[in-house]
Design a protein around this motif. Structure first.
Motif, short mmCIF file in Angstrom:
data_model
loop_
_atom_site.label_atom_id
_atom_site.label_comp_id
_atom_site.label_asym_id
_atom_site.label_seq_id
_atom_site.Cartn_x
_atom_site.Cartn_y
_atom_site.Cartn_z
N ALA A 1 0.83 -1.20 0.00
CA ALA A 1 0.00 0.00 0.00
C ALA A 1 0.86 1.26 0.00
CB ALA A 1 -0.94 -0.01 1.20
N ALA A 2 1.93 1.25 0.80
CA ALA A 2 2.81 2.41 0.88
C ALA A 2 3.53 2.67 -0.43
CB ALA A 2 3.83 2.21 2.00
N THR A 3 3.77 1.61 -1.21
CA THR A 3 4.45 1.75 -2.50
C THR A 3 3.53 2.33 -3.57
OG1 THR A 3 5.90 -0.10 -1.94
CG2 THR A 3 5.78 0.50 -4.26
N GLY A 4 2.23 2.25 -3.35
CA GLY A 4 1.31 2.84 -4.30
C GLY A 4 0.27 1.90 -4.89
N ALA A 5 0.21 0.66 -4.39
CA ALA A 5 -0.81 -0.27 -4.90
C ALA A 5 -2.21 0.30 -4.64
CB ALA A 5 -0.67 -1.63 -4.22
N GLU A 6 -3.06 0.25 -5.66
CA GLU A 6 -4.44 0.70 -5.51
C GLU A 6 -5.36 -0.43 -5.06
OE1 GLU A 6 -5.94 3.26 -8.69
OE2 GLU A 6 -3.90 3.27 -9.49
N TRP A 7 -4.96 -1.67 -5.32
CA TRP A 7 -5.66 -2.86 -4.87
C TRP A 7 -4.62 -3.88 -4.41
CZ3 TRP A 7 -10.89 -4.26 -4.70
CH2 TRP A 7 -11.79 -3.37 -5.28
N ILE A 8 -5.01 -4.76 -3.48
CA ILE A 8 -4.21 -5.91 -3.09
C ILE A 8 -5.09 -7.15 -3.19
CG2 ILE A 8 -2.97 -7.05 -1.20
CD1 ILE A 8 -2.12 -4.26 -0.25
N HIS A 9 -4.54 -8.20 -3.75
CA HIS A 9 -5.27 -9.47 -3.88
C HIS A 9 -4.77 -10.44 -2.81
CE1 HIS A 9 -7.38 -12.65 -6.27
NE2 HIS A 9 -6.48 -13.42 -5.64
N LEU A 10 -5.69 -10.92 -1.96
CA LEU A 10 -5.36 -11.86 -0.89
C LEU A 10 -6.09 -13.18 -1.11
CD1 LEU A 10 -5.62 -9.63 2.32
CD2 LEU A 10 -3.55 -10.26 1.07
N THR A 11 -5.37 -14.30 -0.92
CA THR A 11 -5.99 -15.62 -1.00
C THR A 11 -5.77 -16.36 0.30
OG1 THR A 11 -5.63 -15.75 -3.39
CG2 THR A 11 -6.04 -17.81 -2.23
N ASP A 12 -6.86 -16.85 0.89
CA ASP A 12 -6.81 -17.65 2.11
C ASP A 12 -6.68 -19.12 1.70
OD1 ASP A 12 -7.26 -19.10 4.42
OD2 ASP A 12 -8.98 -17.90 5.08
N GLU B 1 -10.13 -14.77 11.09
CA GLU B 1 -9.89 -13.52 11.81
C GLU B 1 -8.53 -12.93 11.44
OE1 GLU B 1 -12.09 -11.79 13.43
OE2 GLU B 1 -13.52 -13.39 12.96
N PHE B 2 -7.55 -13.78 11.22
CA PHE B 2 -6.23 -13.30 10.79
C PHE B 2 -6.34 -12.62 9.43
CE2 PHE B 2 -2.20 -13.93 8.53
CZ PHE B 2 -1.32 -13.33 9.43
N MET B 3 -7.09 -13.24 8.51
CA MET B 3 -7.27 -12.63 7.19
C MET B 3 -8.02 -11.31 7.31
SD MET B 3 -5.69 -14.70 5.15
CE MET B 3 -6.16 -13.97 3.60
N ALA B 4 -9.00 -11.24 8.20
CA ALA B 4 -9.73 -9.98 8.40
C ALA B 4 -8.80 -8.89 8.90
CB ALA B 4 -10.88 -10.20 9.38
N ASP B 5 -7.83 -9.24 9.75
CA ASP B 5 -6.84 -8.27 10.21
C ASP B 5 -6.00 -7.76 9.05
OD1 ASP B 5 -7.62 -8.37 12.86
OD2 ASP B 5 -6.09 -9.82 13.45
N LEU B 6 -5.66 -8.65 8.11
CA LEU B 6 -4.89 -8.23 6.94
C LEU B 6 -5.69 -7.27 6.07
CD1 LEU B 6 -3.10 -11.46 5.63
CD2 LEU B 6 -2.19 -9.66 7.09
N VAL B 7 -6.97 -7.53 5.92
CA VAL B 7 -7.83 -6.64 5.14
C VAL B 7 -7.82 -5.25 5.75
CG1 VAL B 7 -10.21 -6.17 4.44
CG2 VAL B 7 -9.28 -8.50 4.24
N ARG B 8 -7.93 -5.18 7.07
CA ARG B 8 -7.93 -3.87 7.75
C ARG B 8 -6.55 -3.20 7.65
NH1 ARG B 8 -11.46 -6.81 11.26
NH2 ARG B 8 -9.68 -7.56 12.48
N ALA B 9 -5.50 -4.01 7.71
CA ALA B 9 -4.14 -3.45 7.68
C ALA B 9 -3.77 -2.91 6.31
CB ALA B 9 -3.12 -4.52 8.10
N ALA B 10 -4.43 -3.38 5.27
CA ALA B 10 -4.03 -3.02 3.91
C ALA B 10 -4.22 -1.53 3.64
CB ALA B 10 -4.82 -3.84 2.90
N GLN B 11 -5.28 -0.94 4.16
CA GLN B 11 -5.57 0.49 3.95
C GLN B 11 -5.85 0.84 2.49
OE1 GLN B 11 -5.80 2.83 6.66
NE2 GLN B 11 -5.85 0.85 7.71
#
Length: 247
Positions: free
Chosen positions: A40-51, A63-73
């Motif tokens: 996100a800090a580098t400039g990504a407009e989207w991040i793709h996460l796979t559980d 819950e861990f994945m939900a924390d990552l979603v919140r951390a992504a910003q």
């Protein structure tokens, strides 16, 4: 063209899979939260996460994945184990920008239709191609759909788009999967996100000129440091149209 830096999460760590095989994952980073923040800090407009746990039917790291979603910003495109309507609604309620549906899309077209109309521009259909058929169950089972027929069936819906992966050539030559994905992209109006095709910056440069390819997932190439995210984002930006000099 949109770059989707991609993280696959297994047991709380970022891993690399060879052709999607879960039997021998390679752990490359133990702090996924730091990774999403860096992207996100580098400039990504989207991040793709796979559980990847959920892909196998294990939802213990939800819950861990939900924390990552919140951390992504930044908006997250979320995949892995979304096989019921409740899975979809729960993750959208948790704040993901889009959910990626694969097995459900291959098995329950009526539900996909309902979800697409209820969540316009938030449903992505994943089309994972192996020997001319669409795979399900995390690439472990062969479905009945042919990829073009499946995409055309869903194309009239208000989808966010399709993700297309050529599993046959996941780690092989770029030319064949590029031909497959670009051909499928031309057959529909919904935007297509290419997957499993980017090894170099040149691959990104080629993809951005292919009709109806709106983005690409980039995972292993970043992990293996073939290039960094900043250069990928720069390469994907449209080049300005030439302006004629005024006389």
């Amino acid at each position: 063209m949109m770059i989707y830096p991609t993280l696959q999460i297994l047991n709380g760590a970022c891993v690399v899979l060879e052709q999607g095989c879960l039997d021998d994952p390679i752990i490359w980073h133990s702090d996924p939260k730091a990774c999403v923040r860096d992207y996100a800090a580098t400039g990504a407009e989207w991040i793709h996460l796979t559980d990847l746990n959920a892909v196998q039917g294990d939802y213990n790291q939800t819950e861990f994945m939900a924390d990552l979603v919140r951390a992504a910003q930044v908006p997250v495109q979320f995949a892995g184990g979304l096989r019921t309507e409740k899975h979809v609604t729960d993750w959208i309620d948790r704040g993901v920008g889009r959910v990626v549906l694969s097995t459900m899309a291959a098995r329950d077209p009526r539900l996909i239709m309902e979800l697409a109309h209820h969540y316009p521009d938030q449903i992505v259909v994943s089309v994972d191609v192996w020997q001319g058929k669409v795979m399900t169950e995390g690439w472990r089972a062969t479905g009945a759909w042919e990829p073009k027929a499946m995409m055309r069936a869903y194309d009239p819906l208000p989808l966010a788009g399709f993700i297309v992966t050529d599993i046959d050539n996941d780690i092989g030559d770029v030319e064949e999967p590029l031909a497959l994905i670009s051909g499928l992209a031309r057959s529909v109006r919904s935007p297509v996100i290419a997957s499993g095709i980017v090894r170099t910056l040149d691959d990104i440069a080629r993809l951005k000129y292919v009709r109806n390819i709106a983005g690409t997932l980039v995972g292993t190439a970043l992990i293996q440091q073939h290039f960094d995210l900043a250069h990928a984002l720069e390469t994907a930006r449209p080049e300005p149209e030439p302006i004629a000099a005024m006389l």
